[in-house]
Design a protein around this motif. Structure first.
Motif, PDB file in Angstrom:
ATOM      1  N   GLU A 396     102.470   0.538 -51.695  1.00 19.56           N
ATOM      2  CA  GLU A 396     101.423   0.431 -52.549  1.00 19.56           C
ATOM      3  C   GLU A 396     100.765  -1.087 -53.020  1.00 19.56           C
ATOM      4  O   GLU A 396     101.469  -1.773 -53.366  1.00 19.56           O
ATOM      5  N   LEU A 397      99.596  -1.405 -52.518  1.00 10.47           N
ATOM      6  CA  LEU A 397      98.926  -2.492 -52.415  1.00 10.47           C
ATOM      7  C   LEU A 397      98.283  -2.759 -53.846  1.00 10.47           C
ATOM      8  O   LEU A 397      97.735  -1.946 -54.583  1.00 10.47           O
ATOM      9  N   CYS A 398      98.518  -4.056 -54.334  1.00 17.76           N
ATOM     10  CA  CYS A 398      97.803  -4.695 -55.498  1.00 17.76           C
ATOM     11  C   CYS A 398      96.605  -5.459 -55.028  1.00 17.76           C
ATOM     12  O   CYS A 398      96.650  -6.512 -54.321  1.00 17.76           O
ATOM     13  N   ALA A 399      95.318  -4.703 -54.855  1.00 18.69           N
ATOM     14  CA  ALA A 399      94.000  -5.229 -54.402  1.00 18.69           C
ATOM     15  C   ALA A 399      93.542  -6.051 -55.210  1.00 18.69           C
ATOM     16  O   ALA A 399      92.254  -6.139 -55.920  1.00 18.69           O
ATOM     17  N   GLY A 400      94.088  -7.396 -55.229  1.00 21.68           N
ATOM     18  CA  GLY A 400      93.385  -8.535 -56.069  1.00 21.68           C
ATOM     19  C   GLY A 400      93.082  -9.645 -55.150  1.00 21.68           C
ATOM     20  O   GLY A 400      93.355  -9.671 -53.994  1.00 21.68           O
ATOM     21  N   LEU A 401      92.124 -10.841 -55.706  1.00 20.51           N
ATOM     22  CA  LEU A 401      91.674 -11.748 -54.915  1.00 20.51           C
ATOM     23  C   LEU A 401      92.759 -12.847 -55.420  1.00 20.51           C
ATOM     24  O   LEU A 401      92.825 -13.820 -54.752  1.00 20.51           O
ATOM     25  N   GLY A 402      92.738 -13.262 -56.471  1.00 23.21           N
ATOM     26  CA  GLY A 402      93.507 -14.199 -57.169  1.00 23.21           C
ATOM     27  C   GLY A 402      94.883 -14.128 -56.869  1.00 23.21           C
ATOM     28  O   GLY A 402      95.637 -15.158 -56.304  1.00 23.21           O
ATOM     29  N   HIS A 403      95.606 -12.953 -56.807  1.00 25.55           N
ATOM     30  CA  HIS A 403      96.944 -12.691 -56.286  1.00 25.55           C
ATOM     31  C   HIS A 403      96.593 -11.425 -55.222  1.00 25.55           C
ATOM     32  O   HIS A 403      96.302 -10.453 -55.859  1.00 25.55           O
ATOM     33  N   HIS A 404      97.004 -11.520 -54.104  1.00 20.54           N
ATOM     34  CA  HIS A 404      96.676 -10.591 -53.087  1.00 20.54           C
ATOM     35  C   HIS A 404      98.299 -10.192 -52.554  1.00 20.54           C
ATOM     36  O   HIS A 404      98.932 -10.923 -51.730  1.00 20.54           O
ATOM     37  N   GLY A 405      98.809  -8.876 -52.763  1.00 22.32           N
ATOM     38  CA  GLY A 405      99.925  -8.608 -52.286  1.00 22.32           C
ATOM     39  C   GLY A 405     100.376  -7.029 -52.526  1.00 22.32           C
ATOM     40  O   GLY A 405      99.247  -6.423 -53.046  1.00 22.32           O
ATOM     41  N   PHE A 406     101.517  -6.668 -52.391  1.00 19.02           N
ATOM     42  CA  PHE A 406     102.033  -5.281 -52.692  1.00 19.02           C
ATOM     43  C   PHE A 406     102.684  -5.096 -53.994  1.00 19.02           C
ATOM     44  O   PHE A 406     103.204  -6.013 -54.697  1.00 19.02           O
ATOM     45  N   GLU A 407     102.257  -4.148 -54.630  1.00 24.27           N
ATOM     46  CA  GLU A 407     102.909  -3.712 -55.880  1.00 24.27           C
ATOM     47  C   GLU A 407     104.251  -3.112 -55.439  1.00 24.27           C
ATOM     48  O   GLU A 407     105.367  -3.371 -56.023  1.00 24.27           O
ATOM     49  N   LYS A 408     104.396  -2.395 -54.324  1.00 22.77           N
ATOM     50  CA  LYS A 408     105.443  -1.731 -53.952  1.00 22.77           C
ATOM     51  C   LYS A 408     105.576  -1.664 -52.412  1.00 22.77           C
ATOM     52  O   LYS A 408     104.504  -1.433 -51.770  1.00 22.77           O
ATOM     53  N   LEU A 409     106.761  -1.988 -51.728  1.00 25.18           N
ATOM     54  CA  LEU A 409     106.801  -2.126 -50.323  1.00 25.18           C
ATOM     55  C   LEU A 409     108.140  -1.393 -50.090  1.00 25.18           C
ATOM     56  O   LEU A 409     109.203  -2.466 -49.876  1.00 25.18           O
ATOM     57  N   PRO A 410     108.490  -0.097 -49.831  1.00 27.08           N
ATOM     58  CA  PRO A 410     109.696   0.479 -49.720  1.00 27.08           C
ATOM     59  C   PRO A 410     110.273   0.191 -48.248  1.00 27.08           C
ATOM     60  O   PRO A 410     109.358   0.491 -47.286  1.00 27.08           O
ATOM     61  N   ILE A 411     111.499  -0.189 -48.328  1.00 30.43           N
ATOM     62  CA  ILE A 411     111.867  -0.493 -46.748  1.00 30.43           C
ATOM     63  C   ILE A 411     113.443   0.294 -46.650  1.00 30.43           C
ATOM     64  O   ILE A 411     114.003   0.246 -47.859  1.00 30.43           O
ATOM     65  N   THR A 412     113.750   0.345 -45.429  1.00 33.91           N
ATOM     66  CA  THR A 412     115.146   0.543 -45.164  1.00 33.91           C
ATOM     67  C   THR A 412     115.764  -0.397 -44.242  1.00 33.91           C
ATOM     68  O   THR A 412     115.171  -0.545 -43.182  1.00 33.91           O
ATOM     69  N   LEU A 413     116.814  -1.158 -44.378  1.00 36.12           N
ATOM     70  CA  LEU A 413     117.327  -1.980 -43.409  1.00 36.12           C
ATOM     71  C   LEU A 413     118.440  -1.386 -42.668  1.00 36.12           C
ATOM     72  O   LEU A 413     119.279  -0.557 -43.064  1.00 36.12           O
ATOM     73  N   HIS A 414     118.488  -1.437 -41.430  1.00 36.14           N
ATOM     74  CA  HIS A 414     119.388  -0.999 -40.375  1.00 36.14           C
ATOM     75  C   HIS A 414     120.425  -1.779 -39.937  1.00 36.14           C
ATOM     76  O   HIS A 414     119.812  -3.056 -39.356  1.00 36.14           O
ATOM     77  N   ALA A 415     121.667  -1.643 -40.008  1.00 35.34           N
ATOM     78  CA  ALA A 415     122.693  -2.725 -39.572  1.00 35.34           C
ATOM     79  C   ALA A 415     122.657  -2.989 -38.231  1.00 35.34           C
ATOM     80  O   ALA A 415     122.242  -1.975 -37.451  1.00 35.34           O
TER      81      ALA A 415
END
Length: 415
Positions: A396-415
């Protein structure tokens, strides 16, 4: 070449279609702004708005020259664009503090403030933070492992720089969860698309941080330690800083070292996972990690816009500018300028020529750049050390210009 000299052959021009696109980008940034950046650069790389109040730059060469130009600097005109409908009582203390911090000062005050702070960002001090950075990487990665499909931003990318900059400043660990949420809201103050209500929200967050750091600095006066806030107190005692400047500097360091680094980590991880073979290439050749961090910063910068002000009348790119006018550097566009970067829309972990503007340039070049770089490098090394792969969920992207990044970035880490 003099820093006052713009070497570009491009001349500033008015262009109604380009101006409309620029205002659309500013008021409602799309999730993927890069096609619009390319269009804007092609139509009017140096756009002078119809009212003549603003010069918008999308080429790397011009943006770099503007940031280094001694006739330009920081002012509060950009913030005042937002504040016409905001009660003065809400904004006055915020403006007074911001005007006393490095973010809105110019030489000689900026030079004096920067000299005090720069002692904490030498190569030696940054290297000394590595154990802290490694500790927090391990602890926060453990939390991600315990929550498969969890949010990388709230579990790792945002807490990591909070802890690292707090360790540097001397913010007690027990206080960090209480004041960290204010960072997000304070960022609204520099978001071009922010509403009046959001500016008020940002101002209140800044006031919250000011109250907290006022109390913490008072405690440091009684019981100084080996930390940055104690050094600010020493500078205050030596009459290098006054109390307002010390509070403003503490806020700037705490906030400035957080959201941009979180965005760098989130944007960079997303680019790595979306680029076939990128993570495997790093795993096979760890020597590429420093260049990968630079590419993370270039490809999708933590901030896509920088705003400076004309300090005294000057001619730049053929435009006669007067004091108080704004110069907008579209960093996201400059970092994808095809005249500077080969295949600019490709994420290349081994890119060798990478003079991105994500840390700005000139007198206001970001002091925290070396710290952000080492945070990125430790993160990538720890990720590769501990995990065989990463699965990406629905971001889920935060579409800003002053701050540009993700609101949510779900991940699963694999050993």
């Amino acid at each position: 070449m003099s820093p006052d000299t713009a070497v570009s052959t491009v001349l500033a021009q008015q262009h109604p279609e380009a101006e409309q696109l620029y205002f659309q980008l500013l008021s409602a940034p799309p999730a993927d702004p890069f096609p619009d950046y390319h269009r804007l650069r092609e139509m009017a790389p140096a756009l002078l708005t119809g009212d003549g109040s603003t010069l918008v730059l999308t080429r790397h060469q011009d943006g770099d020259a503007a940031l280094r130009n001694r006739n330009f600097g920081k002012g509060d005109e950009w913030l005042r664009l937002h504040v016409k409908d905001i009660p003065e009582a809400e904004l006055r203390p915020v403006m007074e503090r911001m005007q006393r911090s490095m973010i809105l000062t110019n030489p000689p005050d900026h030079t004096r403030l920067r000299r005090v702070v720069s002692s904490a960002f030498t190569a030696r001090h940054v290297a000394a933070l590595r154990p802290s950075i490694e500790r927090w990487n391990n602890e926060l990665m453990d939390r991600l492992v315990a929550d498969p499909g969890g949010d990388f931003m709230t579990t790792f990318a945002m807490p990591l720089p909070v802890h690292v900059i707090s360790d540097l400043l001397g913010v007690p660990e027990s206080d960090r969860p209480l004041i960290a949420p204010a960072i997000h809201d304070m960022g609204l103050l520099i978001e071009p698309a922010a509403t009046s209500d959001e500016i008020v929200q940002g101002a209140r967050a800044e006031n919250t941080l000011a109250a907290y750091f006022s109390e913490l600095l008072a405690e440091k006066r009684k019981n100084p330690g080996d930390d940055m806030l104690s050094r600010l107190i020493a500078s205050e005692a030596d009459e290098v800083l006054d109390e307002t400047e010390a509070i403003a500097t503490a806020i700037l360091l705490f906030a400035g070292g957080n959201k941009p680094t979180a965005n760098m980590l989130g944007n960079g991880l997303y680019a790595l996972l979306e680029t076939p073979g990128a993570l495997e290439r790093l795993r096979a050749d760890r020597a590429l990690i420093p260049s990968a961090v630079e590419e993370m910063l270039r490809y999708d910068a933590p901030a896509h816009v920088d705003i400076i002000s004309v300090l005294k009348p000057t001619t730049f790119l053929g435009a006669d500018l007067t004091a108080g006018q704004n110069v907008i550097i579209m960093l996201g566009a400059a970092n994808r300028d095809p005249e500077v970067f080969a295949e600019p829309d490709s994420f290349e972990v081994g890119r060798t020529e990478n003079p991105h503007l994500s840390f700005a340039a000139g007198p206001h070049y970001c002091l925290g750049g070396p710290l952000a770089r080492i945070e990125g490098e430790v993160f990538l090394n720890r990720l590769l050390d501990r995990f065989s792969g990463v699965t990406l969920g629905e971001p889920e992207l935060c579409a800003g210009l002053g701050h540009h990044g993700f609101e949510k970035l779900p991940i699963t880490l694999h050993a």
